[in-house]
Design an enzyme around this catalytic site. Structure first.
Site, PDB file in Angstrom:
ATOM      1  N   TYR A   1     -53.108  -8.882  40.949  1.00 22.39           N
ATOM      2  CA  TYR A   1     -52.704  -7.646  40.277  1.00 22.39           C
ATOM      3  C   TYR A   1     -52.161  -7.596  38.973  1.00 22.39           C
ATOM      4  O   TYR A   1     -52.057  -8.562  38.238  1.00 22.39           O
ATOM      5  CB  TYR A   1     -51.653  -6.895  41.361  1.00 22.39           C
ATOM      6  CG  TYR A   1     -50.186  -7.490  41.307  1.00 22.39           C
ATOM      7  CD1 TYR A   1     -50.169  -8.959  41.464  1.00 22.39           C
ATOM      8  CD2 TYR A   1     -49.129  -6.650  40.645  1.00 22.39           C
ATOM      9  CE1 TYR A   1     -48.719  -9.473  41.651  1.00 22.39           C
ATOM     10  CE2 TYR A   1     -47.946  -7.336  40.376  1.00 22.39           C
ATOM     11  CZ  TYR A   1     -47.816  -8.530  40.818  1.00 22.39           C
ATOM     12  OH  TYR A   1     -46.414  -9.216  40.481  1.00 22.39           O
TER      13      TYR A   1
ATOM     14  N   ARG B   1     -55.512 -10.833  31.131  1.00 29.98           N
ATOM     15  CA  ARG B   1     -54.819 -11.593  32.146  1.00 29.98           C
ATOM     16  C   ARG B   1     -55.232 -11.385  33.735  1.00 29.98           C
ATOM     17  O   ARG B   1     -55.605 -12.353  34.321  1.00 29.98           O
ATOM     18  CB  ARG B   1     -53.525 -11.168  32.096  1.00 29.98           C
ATOM     19  CG  ARG B   1     -52.651 -12.196  33.069  1.00 29.98           C
ATOM     20  CD  ARG B   1     -50.956 -11.960  33.041  1.00 29.98           C
ATOM     21  NE  ARG B   1     -50.811 -10.537  33.282  1.00 29.98           N
ATOM     22  CZ  ARG B   1     -49.324 -10.150  33.021  1.00 29.98           C
ATOM     23  NH1 ARG B   1     -48.456 -10.754  32.582  1.00 29.98           N
ATOM     24  NH2 ARG B   1     -49.071  -8.914  33.491  1.00 29.98           N
TER      25      ARG B   1
ATOM     26  N   ARG C   1     -64.745 -11.207  59.753  1.00 29.39           N
ATOM     27  CA  ARG C   1     -63.857 -11.760  60.714  1.00 29.39           C
ATOM     28  C   ARG C   1     -62.752 -12.458  59.851  1.00 29.39           C
ATOM     29  O   ARG C   1     -62.943 -12.683  58.754  1.00 29.39           O
ATOM     30  CB  ARG C   1     -64.427 -12.604  61.700  1.00 29.39           C
ATOM     31  CG  ARG C   1     -65.047 -13.829  61.325  1.00 29.39           C
ATOM     32  CD  ARG C   1     -66.114 -14.331  62.103  1.00 29.39           C
ATOM     33  NE  ARG C   1     -66.902 -15.252  61.629  1.00 29.39           N
ATOM     34  CZ  ARG C   1     -66.477 -16.557  61.270  1.00 29.39           C
ATOM     35  NH1 ARG C   1     -65.565 -16.939  61.966  1.00 29.39           N
ATOM     36  NH2 ARG C   1     -67.303 -17.322  60.497  1.00 29.39           N
TER      37      ARG C   1
ATOM     38  N   LYS D   1     -51.451 -14.042  38.706  1.00 28.73           N
ATOM     39  CA  LYS D   1     -50.568 -12.979  39.307  1.00 28.73           C
ATOM     40  C   LYS D   1     -51.245 -12.404  40.560  1.00 28.73           C
ATOM     41  O   LYS D   1     -51.807 -11.305  40.801  1.00 28.73           O
ATOM     42  CB  LYS D   1     -50.747 -11.826  38.113  1.00 28.73           C
ATOM     43  CG  LYS D   1     -49.385 -10.664  38.330  1.00 28.73           C
ATOM     44  CD  LYS D   1     -49.516  -9.881  37.201  1.00 28.73           C
ATOM     45  CE  LYS D   1     -48.150  -8.684  36.997  1.00 28.73           C
ATOM     46  NZ  LYS D   1     -47.089  -9.285  37.368  1.00 28.73           N
TER      47      LYS D   1
ATOM     48  N   GLU E   1     -38.760 -18.741  35.518  1.00 31.13           N
ATOM     49  CA  GLU E   1     -38.807 -17.519  35.046  1.00 31.13           C
ATOM     50  C   GLU E   1     -37.923 -16.452  36.029  1.00 31.13           C
ATOM     51  O   GLU E   1     -37.118 -17.331  36.618  1.00 31.13           O
ATOM     52  CB  GLU E   1     -40.117 -17.121  35.102  1.00 31.13           C
ATOM     53  CG  GLU E   1     -40.884 -17.227  36.313  1.00 31.13           C
ATOM     54  CD  GLU E   1     -42.258 -16.684  36.275  1.00 31.13           C
ATOM     55  OE1 GLU E   1     -42.646 -15.901  35.464  1.00 31.13           O
ATOM     56  OE2 GLU E   1     -43.067 -17.208  37.096  1.00 31.13           O
TER      57      GLU E   1
ATOM     58  N   LEU F   1     -45.744 -17.065  34.938  1.00 31.57           N
ATOM     59  CA  LEU F   1     -46.748 -15.991  34.725  1.00 31.57           C
ATOM     60  C   LEU F   1     -46.625 -15.782  33.092  1.00 31.57           C
ATOM     61  O   LEU F   1     -45.460 -15.498  32.756  1.00 31.57           O
ATOM     62  CB  LEU F   1     -46.155 -14.797  35.288  1.00 31.57           C
ATOM     63  CG  LEU F   1     -47.422 -13.468  35.144  1.00 31.57           C
ATOM     64  CD1 LEU F   1     -48.243 -13.975  36.066  1.00 31.57           C
ATOM     65  CD2 LEU F   1     -46.873 -12.268  35.410  1.00 31.57           C
TER      66      LEU F   1
HETATM   67  N1  PDD Z   1     -43.857  -8.501  37.462  1.00 34.36           N
HETATM   68  N2  PDD Z   1     -43.073 -13.242  35.882  1.00 34.36           N
HETATM   69  C1  PDD Z   1     -43.091 -12.867  37.277  1.00 34.36           C
HETATM   70  C2  PDD Z   1     -43.130 -13.652  38.093  1.00 34.36           C
HETATM   71  C3  PDD Z   1     -43.582 -11.258  37.281  1.00 34.36           C
HETATM   72  O1  PDD Z   1     -43.797 -10.692  38.447  1.00 34.36           O
HETATM   73  C4  PDD Z   1     -43.632 -10.399  36.236  1.00 34.36           C
HETATM   74  C5  PDD Z   1     -43.922  -8.970  36.264  1.00 34.36           C
HETATM   75  C6  PDD Z   1     -43.298 -11.283  34.861  1.00 34.36           C
HETATM   76  C7  PDD Z   1     -43.388 -10.310  33.515  1.00 34.36           C
HETATM   77  O2  PDD Z   1     -44.710  -9.979  33.124  1.00 34.36           O
HETATM   78  P1  PDD Z   1     -45.061  -8.770  32.445  1.00 34.36           P
HETATM   79  O3  PDD Z   1     -44.315  -8.761  31.188  1.00 34.36           O
HETATM   80  O4  PDD Z   1     -46.570  -8.895  31.970  1.00 34.36           O
HETATM   81  O5  PDD Z   1     -44.675  -7.574  33.237  1.00 34.36           O
HETATM   82  C8  PDD Z   1     -42.950 -12.521  34.748  1.00 34.36           C
HETATM   83  C9  PDD Z   1     -44.453  -7.056  37.503  1.00 34.36           C
HETATM   84  C10 PDD Z   1     -43.816  -6.034  36.627  1.00 34.36           C
HETATM   85  C11 PDD Z   1     -44.218  -6.812  39.097  1.00 34.36           C
HETATM   86  O6  PDD Z   1     -44.563  -7.547  39.737  1.00 34.36           O
HETATM   87  O7  PDD Z   1     -43.967  -5.747  39.187  1.00 34.36           O
END
Ligand code: PDD
Length: 288
Positions: A34, A53, A101, A148, A180, A204
């Site tokens: 996603y 990405r 299935r 992601k 993170e 990520l």
């Molecule tokens: N999540 N690390 C993780 C595990 C994340 O799920 C996200 C963002 C980030 C930050 O990435 P970015 O700057 O590209 O949004 C880092 C989104 C916002 C979510 O899952 O809703």
């Protein structure tokens, strides 16, 4: 009503009419990826970065990208318009599709399921005066955190651990280092230097993270990629978390202890102001 039109496999339709099969691999296995993309003034922010990405995430789980960049862009532009333009947050997901299935092995000849929706984007201002509280938790995820993936159960559990402790975010520790947040990247400031962990399979590659680093470099703010130990995190002058939906957020309490003097720090003020200015330039069409 604004923000109730979604995109599903070629059609735009009201969210309550959108249906996905229970045999979808996303539903049965969490087999999909996603993106979350902020929209300012009717335009998707850093769209090429998000689509790049997405391409890497799809490659990482061996799903062929069902759409090219122009098709993605057209769909998202139409979705933004149909949901009233302005500021929004787009969510899109691609799963491996509907299999005949339930079988762990990839099904042959299925089309990926493509879904996108718009949700309201709330300006993060309120929290920024005081910052947020975070707790440290053990990073219980797998080895491919650079993908992601929609399979977010560890992130859900870790975020809930933070909520249960009265905090807003969990900062994840693996082998003694901060990787993170549960849904954000992490930064610290030490002796005037901004530090964030280097990209790897353990985190990520955040789009907001990259922009924050870019803004530091462009404005001569010392900024380096380096491992951050739990001890360095706790004794940092400042801690921030970044994400597309919350931007750059100061963490002022960690595990119940103040970070620095317990208030958002001066480098956060600067980078946050630079980030806001960049957004303003984007709204004005000066940057893309
Ligand atoms: N999540 N690390 C993780 C595990 C994340 O799920 C996200 C963002 C980030 C930050 O990435 P970015 O700057 O590209 O949004 C880092 C989104 C916002 C979510 O899952 O809703």
């Amino acid at each position: 009503m604004a923000q109730d039109i979604v995109y599903l496999n070629g059609s735009f339709l009201p969210v309550h009419e959108a249906r996905v099969s229970v045999m979808d691999r996303g539903f049965l296995f969490g087999d999909g990826v996603y993106e979350v993309i902020p929209v300012y003034g009717g335009r998707a922010f850093r769209l090429e970065h998000h689509l790049q990405r997405l391409g890497l995430s799809l490659q990482g789980i061996r799903i062929g990208n069902p759409l090219d960049q122009a098709q993605w862009s057209d769909i998202l532009t139409a979705l933004i318009r149909q949901n009233g333009g302005g500021d929004q947050s787009l969510y899109l997901q691609v799963t491996r599709g509907v299999a005949p299935r339930r079988d762990h092995a990839f099904p042959a000849g299925v089309q990926p399921t493509v879904f996108a929706m718009s949700t309201p984007l709330t300006e993060p201002d309120a929290v920024l005066q005081s910052g947020i509280s975070a707790v440290t938790v053990t990073d219980i995820r797998w080895q491919l955190c650079n993908i992601k993936a929609i399979t977010l159960l560890p992130n859900v559990l870790m975020r809930q651990q933070a909520i249960d402790a009265g905090a807003a975010e969990a900062i994840l520790l693996r082998d003694g280092n901060a990787t993170e947040g549960s849904a954000s990247n992490v930064f610290i400031v030490r002796d005037g230097v901004v530090l964030t962990p280097p990209k790897s399979n353990l985190l990520l590659p955040g789009i907001t993270r990259d922009l924050a680093v870019e803004l530091c470099h462009a404005n001569h703010i010392p900024c380096r990629e380096a491992d951050i130990s739990a001890a360095q995190l706790r004794s940092a002058d400042e801690v921030w978390v970044t994400s597309s939906t919350r931007e750059v957020v100061p963490v002022t309490q960690l595990d119940g202890q103040p970070i620095g003097n317990g208030r958002p720090g001066p480098l956060w003020q600067r980078v946050s102001a630079l980030y806001s200015a960049y957004k303003q330039d984007f709204r004005a069409g000066k940057v893309h």
